[in-house]
Scaffold this active site. Structure first.
Site, PDB file in Angstrom:
ATOM      1  N   ASP A   1      45.892 -47.326  -1.705  1.00 28.68           N
ATOM      2  CA  ASP A   1      46.489 -47.610  -3.144  1.00 28.68           C
ATOM      3  C   ASP A   1      45.548 -46.377  -3.997  1.00 28.68           C
ATOM      4  OD1 ASP A   1      47.979 -48.517  -5.385  1.00 28.68           O
ATOM      5  OD2 ASP A   1      46.218 -49.581  -5.795  1.00 28.68           O
TER       6      ASP A   1
ATOM      7  N   ASP B   1      45.647 -46.531  -8.203  1.00 25.06           N
ATOM      8  CA  ASP B   1      45.154 -46.834  -9.545  1.00 25.06           C
ATOM      9  C   ASP B   1      44.165 -48.281  -9.418  1.00 25.06           C
ATOM     10  OD1 ASP B   1      46.682 -44.857 -10.636  1.00 25.06           O
ATOM     11  OD2 ASP B   1      48.394 -46.217 -10.700  1.00 25.06           O
TER      12      ASP B   1
END
Length: 222
Positions: A7, A9
């Site tokens: 991922d 953020d």
């Protein structure tokens, strides 16, 4: 094949790139500061709560860039990379990505943020494989504000990774997968991974990771 999925953020970056892009364009004078800040924060709260309407959010998040046009948006994004993103790419995050690359793993960023914001960020990390929210484009090639295909959000991340595997002639049984994420929104893909890693996890994911004995990685202090 060994896959290392990340991922973006609050996992590789200590900020939310979509939210901060909105703040940046507001500072450029592209948005009403009061109205935009409130809506931006509201959408982010829905994301954290797992109640985000991704289609509404993408229309909102791309509006300023769409109205300014491709050339102005590209120039602004170059500044955004220099002023906001690159100063926040930590040596620890880069080292983690490089460790998987040096081990021969296929490294990919899988993010719910749209491709316009994230492709240059993936390139800054030296990652060539990116699954992001794909944006529909008009006859001129510029974004419309709509999403093309399945958004890489929540269960959609599993769908998009499965599509990528199929394009390589592979299935889930053909790969050994690690996935790094901070968010309970990514639980569907974390549960598919052989090696789920709760990275800078939010409170709910931290509790779940502790209960299940998943590795918890504190990559940086936010």
């Amino acid at each position: 094949m060994k896959l290392a999925l990340f991922d973006l953020d609050h996992t590789l970056l200590p900020i939310d790139s979509d939210h901060s892009w909105g703040v940046f364009t507001t500072e450029l004078g592209w948005n009403d500061p009061v109205v935009f800040a409130q809506r931006n924060d509201d959408f982010y709260a829905h994301y954290q709560a797992g109640t985000l309407d991704i289609h509404d959010y993408v229309r909102f998040a791309t509006q300023a860039a769409r109205e300014r046009g491709a050339a102005a948006a590209a120039r602004a994004h170059d500044r955004y990379m220099d002023e906001v993103i690159r100063p926040r790419i930590t040596t620890e995050a880069l080292a983690l990505v490089r460790s998987h690359q040096q081990a021969g793993d296929t490294v990919m960023i899988v993010t719910a943020t749209n491709e316009f914001v994230t492709r240059p960020i993936a390139q800054a990390f030296g990652v060539h494989e990116l699954i992001a929210v794909e944006l529909e484009r008009d006859a001129s090639g510029w974004i419309t504000g709509e999403i093309q295909g399945t958004p890489s959000f929540r269960e959609g991340k599993v769908t998009r990774v499965a599509q990528w595997l199929a394009q390589q002639g592979l299935s889930w049984d053909d790969v050994e997968m690690s996935f790094y994420s901070d968010s309970m929104n990514d639980l569907p893909l974390l549960e598919k991974a052989h090696h789920p890693v709760a990275t800078n996890p939010d409170a709910r994911l931290r509790q779940l990771a502790t209960e299940r004995g998943w590795r918890i990685l504190e990559l940086f202090q936010e």
